[in-house]
Write a protein that holds these residues in place. Structure first.
Motif, PDB file in Angstrom:
ATOM      1  N   GLN A 187     -26.114 -52.218  61.043  1.00 31.04           N
ATOM      2  CA  GLN A 187     -25.670 -51.699  62.336  1.00 31.04           C
ATOM      3  C   GLN A 187     -25.915 -52.708  63.452  1.00 31.04           C
ATOM      4  OE1 GLN A 187     -24.068 -49.077  63.479  1.00 31.04           O
ATOM      5  NE2 GLN A 187     -24.350 -49.685  65.608  1.00 31.04           N
ATOM      6  N   ILE A 188     -27.086 -53.348  63.410  1.00 40.86           N
ATOM      7  CA  ILE A 188     -27.434 -54.323  64.444  1.00 40.86           C
ATOM      8  C   ILE A 188     -26.475 -55.508  64.412  1.00 40.86           C
ATOM      9  CG2 ILE A 188     -29.212 -55.973  65.151  1.00 40.86           C
ATOM     10  CD1 ILE A 188     -31.249 -53.828  63.982  1.00 40.86           C
ATOM     11  N   MET A 189     -26.256 -56.043  63.234  1.00 43.33           N
ATOM     12  CA  MET A 189     -25.330 -57.174  63.117  1.00 43.33           C
ATOM     13  C   MET A 189     -23.892 -56.748  63.387  1.00 43.33           C
ATOM     14  SD  MET A 189     -26.862 -59.164  59.793  1.00 43.33           S
ATOM     15  CE  MET A 189     -28.434 -60.013  59.858  1.00 43.33           C
ATOM     16  N   GLY A 190     -23.541 -55.558  62.903  1.00 44.65           N
ATOM     17  CA  GLY A 190     -22.169 -55.084  63.089  1.00 44.65           C
ATOM     18  C   GLY A 190     -21.816 -54.826  64.535  1.00 44.65           C
ATOM     19  N   SER A 191     -22.818 -54.527  65.365  1.00 44.87           N
ATOM     20  CA  SER A 191     -22.536 -54.256  66.775  1.00 44.87           C
ATOM     21  C   SER A 191     -21.953 -55.486  67.468  1.00 44.87           C
ATOM     22  CB  SER A 191     -23.808 -53.806  67.490  1.00 44.87           C
ATOM     23  OG  SER A 191     -24.740 -54.866  67.622  1.00 44.87           O
ATOM     24  N   LEU A 192     -22.240 -56.674  66.937  1.00 43.59           N
ATOM     25  CA  LEU A 192     -21.667 -57.889  67.507  1.00 43.59           C
ATOM     26  C   LEU A 192     -20.177 -57.960  67.207  1.00 43.59           C
ATOM     27  CD1 LEU A 192     -24.486 -60.374  66.391  1.00 43.59           C
ATOM     28  CD2 LEU A 192     -24.255 -59.221  68.605  1.00 43.59           C
ATOM     29  N   GLY A 193     -19.800 -57.559  65.989  1.00 39.59           N
ATOM     30  CA  GLY A 193     -18.392 -57.620  65.601  1.00 39.59           C
ATOM     31  C   GLY A 193     -17.532 -56.597  66.315  1.00 39.59           C
ATOM     32  N   VAL A 194     -18.113 -55.432  66.633  1.00 37.06           N
ATOM     33  CA  VAL A 194     -17.336 -54.389  67.308  1.00 37.06           C
ATOM     34  C   VAL A 194     -16.878 -54.856  68.679  1.00 37.06           C
ATOM     35  CG1 VAL A 194     -17.447 -52.038  68.236  1.00 37.06           C
ATOM     36  CG2 VAL A 194     -18.447 -52.539  66.019  1.00 37.06           C
ATOM     37  N   ALA A 195     -17.625 -55.786  69.280  1.00 39.83           N
ATOM     38  CA  ALA A 195     -17.219 -56.326  70.576  1.00 39.83           C
ATOM     39  C   ALA A 195     -15.957 -57.170  70.473  1.00 39.83           C
ATOM     40  CB  ALA A 195     -18.353 -57.168  71.168  1.00 39.83           C
ATOM     41  N   ILE A 196     -15.564 -57.513  69.252  1.00 40.38           N
ATOM     42  CA  ILE A 196     -14.364 -58.318  69.032  1.00 40.38           C
ATOM     43  C   ILE A 196     -13.241 -57.453  68.461  1.00 40.38           C
ATOM     44  CG2 ILE A 196     -13.406 -60.289  67.774  1.00 40.38           C
ATOM     45  CD1 ILE A 196     -16.275 -61.434  67.701  1.00 40.38           C
ATOM     46  N   ALA A 197     -13.565 -56.547  67.538  1.00 43.72           N
ATOM     47  CA  ALA A 197     -12.552 -55.738  66.859  1.00 43.72           C
ATOM     48  C   ALA A 197     -11.753 -54.923  67.857  1.00 43.72           C
ATOM     49  CB  ALA A 197     -13.235 -54.808  65.850  1.00 43.72           C
ATOM     50  N   GLY A 198     -10.432 -54.887  67.657  1.00 44.23           N
ATOM     51  CA  GLY A 198      -9.574 -54.088  68.514  1.00 44.23           C
ATOM     52  C   GLY A 198      -9.361 -54.675  69.893  1.00 44.23           C
ATOM     53  N   GLY A 199      -9.678 -55.951  70.070  1.00 48.34           N
ATOM     54  CA  GLY A 199      -9.567 -56.581  71.381  1.00 48.34           C
ATOM     55  C   GLY A 199     -10.935 -56.884  71.940  1.00 48.34           C
ATOM     56  N   ALA A 200     -11.248 -58.172  72.132  1.00 51.01           N
ATOM     57  CA  ALA A 200     -12.568 -58.580  72.586  1.00 51.01           C
ATOM     58  C   ALA A 200     -12.908 -57.925  73.920  1.00 51.01           C
ATOM     59  CB  ALA A 200     -12.629 -60.106  72.716  1.00 51.01           C
ATOM     60  N   SER A 201     -14.210 -57.717  74.156  1.00 47.75           N
ATOM     61  CA  SER A 201     -14.644 -57.015  75.366  1.00 47.75           C
ATOM     62  C   SER A 201     -14.170 -57.704  76.643  1.00 47.75           C
ATOM     63  CB  SER A 201     -16.171 -56.889  75.373  1.00 47.75           C
ATOM     64  OG  SER A 201     -16.609 -56.012  74.355  1.00 47.75           O
ATOM     65  N   ASN A 202     -14.177 -59.036  76.678  1.00 53.00           N
ATOM     66  CA  ASN A 202     -13.706 -59.724  77.877  1.00 53.00           C
ATOM     67  C   ASN A 202     -12.217 -59.493  78.104  1.00 53.00           C
ATOM     68  OD1 ASN A 202     -16.189 -60.691  78.572  1.00 53.00           O
ATOM     69  ND2 ASN A 202     -15.897 -62.721  77.679  1.00 53.00           N
ATOM     70  N   ILE A 203     -11.456 -59.415  77.006  1.00 57.24           N
ATOM     71  CA  ILE A 203     -10.032 -59.108  77.138  1.00 57.24           C
ATOM     72  C   ILE A 203      -9.855 -57.680  77.641  1.00 57.24           C
ATOM     73  CG2 ILE A 203      -7.855 -58.888  75.888  1.00 57.24           C
ATOM     74  CD1 ILE A 203      -8.847 -61.774  76.281  1.00 57.24           C
ATOM     75  N   GLN A 204     -10.711 -56.754  77.140  1.00 53.72           N
ATOM     76  CA  GLN A 204     -10.650 -55.380  77.621  1.00 53.72           C
ATOM     77  C   GLN A 204     -10.908 -55.305  79.121  1.00 53.72           C
ATOM     78  OE1 GLN A 204      -9.939 -52.447  75.649  1.00 53.72           O
ATOM     79  NE2 GLN A 204      -9.165 -54.182  74.489  1.00 53.72           N
ATOM     80  N   ARG A 205     -11.846 -56.114  79.604  1.00 55.58           N
ATOM     81  CA  ARG A 205     -12.126 -56.123  81.044  1.00 55.58           C
ATOM     82  C   ARG A 205     -10.914 -56.616  81.833  1.00 55.58           C
ATOM     83  NH1 ARG A 205     -17.178 -57.845  78.766  1.00 55.58           N
ATOM     84  NH2 ARG A 205     -18.833 -56.330  79.248  1.00 55.58           N
ATOM     85  N   ASN A 206     -10.226 -57.623  81.292  1.00 56.23           N
ATOM     86  CA  ASN A 206      -9.012 -58.096  81.957  1.00 56.23           C
ATOM     87  C   ASN A 206      -7.944 -57.001  82.003  1.00 56.23           C
ATOM     88  OD1 ASN A 206      -9.965 -60.640  82.542  1.00 56.23           O
ATOM     89  ND2 ASN A 206      -9.029 -61.623  80.770  1.00 56.23           N
ATOM     90  N   VAL A 207      -7.800 -56.278  80.886  1.00 56.81           N
ATOM     91  CA  VAL A 207      -6.812 -55.195  80.832  1.00 56.81           C
ATOM     92  C   VAL A 207      -7.136 -54.126  81.881  1.00 56.81           C
ATOM     93  CG1 VAL A 207      -5.935 -53.302  79.401  1.00 56.81           C
ATOM     94  CG2 VAL A 207      -6.222 -55.582  78.403  1.00 56.81           C
ATOM     95  N   ILE A 208      -8.418 -53.762  81.961  1.00 55.27           N
ATOM     96  CA  ILE A 208      -8.849 -52.759  82.943  1.00 55.27           C
ATOM     97  C   ILE A 208      -8.567 -53.261  84.356  1.00 55.27           C
ATOM     98  CG2 ILE A 208     -10.868 -51.597  83.919  1.00 55.27           C
ATOM     99  CD1 ILE A 208     -12.034 -51.700  80.999  1.00 55.27           C
ATOM    100  N   ALA A 209      -8.879 -54.526  84.610  1.00 54.75           N
ATOM    101  CA  ALA A 209      -8.699 -55.072  85.956  1.00 54.75           C
ATOM    102  C   ALA A 209      -7.226 -55.153  86.337  1.00 54.75           C
ATOM    103  CB  ALA A 209      -9.341 -56.467  86.041  1.00 54.75           C
ATOM    104  N   GLU A 210      -6.409 -55.672  85.426  1.00 56.10           N
ATOM    105  CA  GLU A 210      -5.013 -55.937  85.764  1.00 56.10           C
ATOM    106  C   GLU A 210      -4.144 -54.689  85.681  1.00 56.10           C
ATOM    107  OE1 GLU A 210      -3.966 -59.094  83.105  1.00 56.10           O
ATOM    108  OE2 GLU A 210      -5.530 -60.425  83.885  1.00 56.10           O
TER     109      GLU A 210
END
Length: 394
Positions: A358-381
């Motif tokens: 779970q600990i290691m997998g939590s790093l991958g979830v930030a990428i799966a389905g669209g990286a978190s930074n990309i998600q922030r761009n989507v929210i902003a734009e």
């Protein structure tokens, strides 16, 4: 906000609970594939699973009702009853085919996918095209009645077991990058396909790199039209993000975290007496409750026929951030067990070391389905209407 279900939904919740008491077998046979398959068929017949799919495709063909769907998820989760099958075929491709596929594609692929008779993998990411997916280079050339596909895909979940791939392929090289992509279905059991599993730091081999060398697929194995792959893929990614960012999943993780803290107490570590642990548990629970009530609000909006808008864009990012906090506290609680090799199979998940996955997998979830930074761009734009970065506009 009125959080009472009302008499109609309370009656439905009672009905689902009664079904589970009768249909979900005793623990000693719950792991038998035949028992699980029989239960799922009974649940489909009662209208509890695959509600959005017509009966002719293997679903239960129920009217859209977010509240009933939520009641079912929660009731099934409480007794660990089998829900709908997981995997990219069921959660991503089947809904996409239902919305954008040709009739023959729906009839051929959706039913067997829902029943688990065929397995799919998703051919999106490439070595040079992850978050910037529209930069992908895998090419598809139409030769007669077949597409000939050449290129490489990366981080392809379950490719080593898949029967088919749904892939984004560049078929219109002269068009702008978003307009030059098509959404193709590809048979994985043919010459020209090489699958190389990637060993993860957990020891598992869930992801793969896939090489396609002159692979062929029929002309009509395209979802949508030529050059419409980007629009079709956005439908697929929405389903993936909904899966990753669901409140039910986050609540289940938090429940396991609380049990971990209580287990540490029983083993002589006064974890729950530590102020830092108690404060962090309280903070995480606040985030979890906020996510739950946000999901209630979104369900109410859906029932009223309104789109959630900006709120819906936050789901995946919030789920990822909560998962990180849960993983960080779990790492603190398991202490030296975090240095153990994580268990590779679920059958080994008996001690605190099971949290390492779970600990290691939590790093991958930030990428799966669209990286978190990309998600922030989507929210902003898209959500807040902020201008794009100057570098992106150049």
């Amino acid at each position: 906000m009125d959080l009472e279900l009302g008499s109609e939904y309370e009656a439905f919740r009672t009905e689902v609970a009664a079904f589970l008491r009768l249909a979900w077998p005793p623990k000693h046979i719950q792991d038998l594939p035949s028992a699980v398959a029989q239960f799922r068929q009974a649940a489909i017949a009662r209208g509890y699973l695959y509600r959005g799919f017509p009966k002719r495709y293997g679903g239960s063909e129920q009217p859209a009702d977010p509240m009933r769907a939520r009641i079912i998820r929660e009731a099934f989760g409480r007794v660990s009853a089998p829900k709908e099958l997981e995997g990219p075929g069921v959660s991503m491709l089947a809904p996409t085919l239902l919305g954008r596929g040709a009739e023959w594609q729906k009839e051929r692929f959706i039913g067997p996918t829902l029943r688990g008779e065929i397995v799919w993998c998703q051919g999106y990411s490439e070595p040079g095209a992850g978050s910037d997916l529209a930069s992908l280079k895998t090419r598809g050339v139409l030769e007669g009645d077949e597409w000939v596909v050449t290129g490489q895909k990366l981080w392809t979940t379950m490719a080593h077991r898949a029967d088919f791939m749904f892939a984004l392929v560049r078929t219109e090289p002269e068009a702008p990058k978003h307009s030059g992509l098509s959404y193709l279905l590809i048979d994985m059991k043919q010459p020209g396909i090489t699958v190389r599993p990637l060993k993860q730091m957990t020891g598992e081999r869930e992801f793969n790199e896939v090489f396609l060398d002159g692979v062929r697929t029929p002309k009509d194995w395209i979802v949508g039209g030529r050059g419409e792959g980007w629009d079709v893929s956005r439908t697929t990614l929405k389903h993936e993000r909904d899966t990753v960012g669901g409140a039910t999943r986050t609540e289940a993780m938090f429940g396991r975290l609380v049990e971990l803290a209580r287990a540490a107490e029983r083993d002589g570590d006064p974890a729950l007496q530590r102020d830092d642990v108690r404060q962090e548990l309280a903070r995480i629970e606040a985030y979890v409750l906020a996510q739950r009530y946000s999901s209630y609000r979104q369900a109410s909006m859906e029932l009223a026929g309104a789109a959630p808008g900006l709120i819906g864009l936050l789901n995946k990012l919030n789920g990822t951030l909560i998962g990180h906090r849960i993983a960080n506290l779990a790492q603190d609680l398991i202490a030296d067990a975090g240095l153990s090799m994580p268990p590779v199979s679920r059958a080994e998940n008996r001690g605190p070391e099971k949290w390492v996955n779970q600990i290691m997998g939590s790093l991958g979830v930030a990428i799966a389905g669209g990286a978190s930074n990309i998600q922030r761009n989507v929210i902003a734009e898209r959500g807040l209407g902020l201008p794009r970065d100057a570098g992106d506009r150049a």
